[in-house]
Design a protein around this motif. Structure first.
Motif, mmCIF file in Angstrom:
data_model
loop_
_atom_site.group_PDB
_atom_site.id
_atom_site.type_symbol
_atom_site.label_atom_id
_atom_site.label_comp_id
_atom_site.label_asym_id
_atom_site.label_seq_id
_atom_site.Cartn_x
_atom_site.Cartn_y
_atom_site.Cartn_z
ATOM 1 N N ALA A 115 -30.324 10.083 -0.289
ATOM 2 C CA ALA A 115 -29.994 11.233 -1.152
ATOM 3 C C ALA A 115 -28.402 11.092 -1.488
ATOM 4 O O ALA A 115 -28.059 11.891 -2.388
ATOM 5 N N ALA A 116 -27.597 10.593 -0.736
ATOM 6 C CA ALA A 116 -26.224 10.487 -0.862
ATOM 7 C C ALA A 116 -25.945 9.392 -1.663
ATOM 8 O O ALA A 116 -24.650 9.112 -2.250
ATOM 9 N N GLY A 117 -27.099 8.435 -2.237
ATOM 10 C CA GLY A 117 -26.514 7.602 -3.181
ATOM 11 C C GLY A 117 -26.396 6.092 -2.591
ATOM 12 O O GLY A 117 -25.527 5.409 -3.359
ATOM 13 N N ILE A 118 -26.502 5.769 -1.584
ATOM 14 C CA ILE A 118 -26.201 4.711 -1.045
ATOM 15 C C ILE A 118 -26.808 3.552 -1.768
ATOM 16 O O ILE A 118 -26.108 2.367 -1.900
ATOM 17 N N ALA A 119 -28.219 3.367 -2.432
ATOM 18 C CA ALA A 119 -28.756 2.480 -3.071
ATOM 19 C C ALA A 119 -27.844 2.333 -4.298
ATOM 20 O O ALA A 119 -27.560 1.268 -4.747
ATOM 21 N N ASP A 120 -27.422 3.428 -4.837
ATOM 22 C CA ASP A 120 -26.397 3.170 -6.215
ATOM 23 C C ASP A 120 -25.221 2.465 -5.783
ATOM 24 O O ASP A 120 -24.838 1.580 -6.648
ATOM 25 N N HIS A 121 -24.358 2.646 -4.599
ATOM 26 C CA HIS A 121 -23.250 2.126 -4.566
ATOM 27 C C HIS A 121 -23.483 0.616 -4.101
ATOM 28 O O HIS A 121 -22.822 -0.232 -4.730
ATOM 29 N N PHE A 122 -24.656 0.324 -3.378
ATOM 30 C CA PHE A 122 -24.841 -1.073 -3.251
ATOM 31 C C PHE A 122 -25.263 -1.718 -4.655
ATOM 32 O O PHE A 122 -24.961 -3.038 -4.800
ATOM 33 N N ALA A 123 -26.142 -1.300 -5.439
ATOM 34 C CA ALA A 123 -26.449 -1.928 -6.661
ATOM 35 C C ALA A 123 -25.185 -2.273 -7.557
ATOM 36 O O ALA A 123 -24.865 -3.249 -8.194
ATOM 37 N N ASP A 124 -24.134 -1.318 -7.404
ATOM 38 C CA ASP A 124 -23.040 -1.243 -8.317
ATOM 39 C C ASP A 124 -22.314 -2.667 -7.740
ATOM 40 O O ASP A 124 -21.525 -3.302 -8.697
ATOM 41 N N ARG A 125 -22.502 -2.977 -6.609
ATOM 42 C CA ARG A 125 -21.731 -4.137 -6.133
ATOM 43 C C ARG A 125 -23.064 -5.392 -6.113
ATOM 44 O O ARG A 125 -22.389 -6.445 -5.536
ATOM 45 N N GLY A 126 -24.105 -5.182 -6.597
ATOM 46 C CA GLY A 126 -24.834 -6.292 -6.762
ATOM 47 C C GLY A 126 -25.579 -6.775 -5.524
ATOM 48 O O GLY A 126 -25.931 -7.815 -5.369
ATOM 49 N N LEU A 127 -25.747 -5.592 -4.478
ATOM 50 C CA LEU A 127 -26.198 -6.116 -3.291
ATOM 51 C C LEU A 127 -27.658 -5.670 -3.253
ATOM 52 O O LEU A 127 -27.922 -4.690 -3.592
ATOM 53 N N PRO B 101 -24.741 5.645 8.846
ATOM 54 C CA PRO B 101 -25.592 5.756 7.831
ATOM 55 C C PRO B 101 -25.015 6.302 6.558
ATOM 56 O O PRO B 101 -24.993 5.976 5.392
ATOM 57 N N GLY B 102 -24.080 7.460 6.922
ATOM 58 C CA GLY B 102 -23.495 8.260 5.857
ATOM 59 C C GLY B 102 -22.441 7.586 5.186
ATOM 60 O O GLY B 102 -21.751 7.856 4.079
ATOM 61 N N GLU B 103 -21.612 6.451 5.834
ATOM 62 C CA GLU B 103 -20.613 6.106 5.325
ATOM 63 C C GLU B 103 -20.789 4.755 4.515
ATOM 64 O O GLU B 103 -20.733 3.589 4.484
ATOM 65 N N ILE B 104 -21.108 5.321 3.295
ATOM 66 C CA ILE B 104 -21.982 4.223 2.124
ATOM 67 C C ILE B 104 -21.076 3.459 1.550
ATOM 68 O O ILE B 104 -21.312 2.140 1.353
ATOM 69 N N GLN B 105 -20.052 3.734 1.423
ATOM 70 C CA GLN B 105 -18.736 3.022 0.683
ATOM 71 C C GLN B 105 -18.394 1.930 1.759
ATOM 72 O O GLN B 105 -18.340 0.635 1.449
ATOM 73 N N ALA B 106 -18.121 2.260 2.991
ATOM 74 C CA ALA B 106 -17.711 1.365 4.035
ATOM 75 C C ALA B 106 -18.769 0.376 4.293
ATOM 76 O O ALA B 106 -18.786 -0.872 4.629
ATOM 77 N N LEU B 107 -19.957 0.975 4.281
ATOM 78 C CA LEU B 107 -20.989 0.175 4.611
ATOM 79 C C LEU B 107 -21.542 -1.064 3.617
ATOM 80 O O LEU B 107 -21.796 -2.278 3.890
ATOM 81 N N ALA B 108 -21.355 -0.687 2.250
ATOM 82 C CA ALA B 108 -21.301 -1.561 1.215
ATOM 83 C C ALA B 108 -20.243 -2.678 1.528
ATOM 84 O O ALA B 108 -20.729 -3.926 0.988
ATOM 85 N N ALA B 109 -19.019 -2.398 1.712
ATOM 86 C CA ALA B 109 -17.880 -3.289 1.668
ATOM 87 C C ALA B 109 -17.998 -4.118 2.910
ATOM 88 O O ALA B 109 -17.912 -5.472 2.931
ATOM 89 N N TRP B 110 -18.597 -3.623 4.025
ATOM 90 C CA TRP B 110 -19.021 -4.443 5.140
ATOM 91 C C TRP B 110 -20.177 -5.442 4.839
ATOM 92 O O TRP B 110 -19.974 -6.640 5.131
#
Ligand code: AMP
Ligand code: GLY
Length: 429
Positions: A74-86, A47-56
């Motif tokens: 808390a680590a910003g997973i939702a922000d990373h996903f939103a940046d990619r439009g996911l 769950p903590g590998e947020i960049q890799a999860l977003a890419a996957w």
């Protein structure tokens, strides 16, 4: 439709169970699924590998990601996903601070007049000690950061409170979570867990539940992640729920939006029902565990629809949830030693009849499958949910089923729902 669930505990198993009922044709993915999450495809990422999860997620065409635990939020997973439009269900990092920083949450409530215990926050020991002398005991000392449910010390005496602030501010036991402490007024009353789905503006409260945080029967011994839960709670009358929505849930969501931290996701209000009305003990930015294991089985209408709407940035204005009229109770089976150190890798036997469906649902938490065998793999191993017309009957059924599951050193509480059973005048569950 492809759906990814981030997390692999009992809460995530209950999310998987409910979403699969809502969308039988969907394809489900889970980060490192536990031994009970059959039929879901494993995603070999944490769950903590947020960049890799977003890419996957992007590469695999996943249409909805549901985040279970607080740490990736808390680590910003939702922000990373939103940046990619996911589409992701779970709040952005700034909104998740409502859980990850108790001092932020307390200050927010103070600024917006949301009822909670009086408090002060400190990062220096002498000031914290002086304040404790001023307020006296009983008093509650909390590490401000995320401490996996272990950062709260309810102190009966001033000596206990001095020890707690010294451990947090001076010691290393709490790590960075203890670099700031919140000292709170002690509140008396019964606790209630209320989940609210929110799109950042509108709020839909779910069925309130009560959990059992202590390891021992009669609420004794150390705090745990939760040893059981039940719903509904008869104290939570329609009038009380309306008051909670009016005084706590809607003002909190409005306050977050006003402060530029729109909260889209699941807002969990941990409340104390005091003589002067409901007051906030804490907020969490995700579904509760094990409350989810009793709330979702009672949800008759779709969970997927509001989750998708919120994850896509839409609106839930006018949405309604429908609930089954009965009750649910869940009994957690924990490893020997939990909430302290415990062994893993012990064989677990679950009678086939219990996994056949019907009025018992065995949610897995800390289990893993290996060569066809089921092994323990965590402190909380299983959450055994039962459905029945009343809380007393559900609790009895849950306990009976839990007794039939075997692993070495298994711990369980046999008094789940005791307050409700006492209220109903039904004697022992
Ligand atoms: P928390 O992690 O903030 O939910 O706190 C864990 C538990 O400590 C709560 O579920 C309550 O039982 C207890 N607690 C926390 N804050 C207070 C308070 N101000 N007064 C009384 N009990 C509290
Ligand atoms: N059941 C308490 C929690 O999920 O934090």
């Amino acid at each position: 439709m492809k759906i990814l669930i981030v997390g692999n505990g009992g809460r995530e198993h209950a999310l998987l169970w409910k979403l699969r009922r809502d969308a039988p044709g969907a394809e489900f993915f889970v980060t490192n699924p536990n031994g009970g999450m059959r039929g879901a495809t494993a995603v070999p990422l944490a769950p903590g590998e947020i960049q890799a999860l977003a890419a996957w997620v992007q590469a695999n065409g996943v249409e909805l990601t549901v985040v279970g635990p607080e740490a990736p939020l808390a680590a910003g997973i939702a922000d990373h996903f939103a940046d990619r439009g996911l589409a992701v269900f779970g709040p952005c990092k700034a909104a998740a601070e409502i859980e990850s920083s108790k001092s932020f949450a307390k200050a927010l409530m103070k600024r917006h007049g949301i009822p909670t215990a009086g408090f002060r926050a400190f990062d220096q020991l002498p000031e914290a000690e002086a304040y404790l002398r001023e307020v006296g005991a009983p008093v509650v000392v909390k590490a401000s950061g995320l401490a996996a449910g272990k950062g709260v010390v309810v102190c009966e005496t001033l000596d206990q409170a001095f020890t707690a602030v010294r451990d947090m501010l001076g010691g290393t036991a709490y790590g960075t979570a203890g670099a700031e402490v919140v000292i709170e007024e002690f509140m008396r009353g019964e606790e209630l867990s209320v989940f609210a789905l929110t799109d950042g503006t509108d709020v839909v409260a779910m069925l309130p539940a009560q959990d059992h945080k202590r390891i021992g029967e009669g609420e004794t011994g150390p705090n745990t992640g939760g040893m059981g839960a039940y719903a509904p709670v008869s104290l939570a009358t329609p009038e009380l729920i309306e008051r909670i929505e009016r005084d706590i849930l809607r003002p909190t969501v409005a306050a977050m939006a006003e402060e530029g931290r729109p909260f889209r996701g699941l807002l969990y209000a941990g409340l104390m029902l005091t003589e002067s009305g409901p007051r906030v003990v804490e907020f969490n930015c995700r579904f509760g565990d094990p409350e989810t294991q009793v709330v979702l089985p009672l949800l008759r209408s779709s969970l997927l629809e509001p989750l998708l709407e919120i994850a896509r940035g839409g609106s839930i204005a006018g949405a309604r949830l429908e609930w089954d009229p009965g009750a649910a109770a869940t009994t957690v089976l924990a490893s020997a030693g939990y909430p302290g150190d415990y062994a893993s890798g012990l064989p677990v036997t679950i009678p086939a009849a219990l996994e056949a469906g019907g009025d018992v649902i065995v949610f897995h938490a800390g289990t893993r499958g290996e060569d066809g065998a089921l092994l323990t793999a965590g402190g909380r191993v299983l959450a055994v949910t039962a459905l029945a017309p009343t809380v007393a009957a559900a609790a009895r059924r849950s306990r009976e089923a839990a007794e039939r599951i075997a692993f070495e050193g298994k711990q369980l509480r046999r008094d789940i729902g005791w307050r409700e059973v006492a209220r109903a005048g039904g004697g022992r569950a």
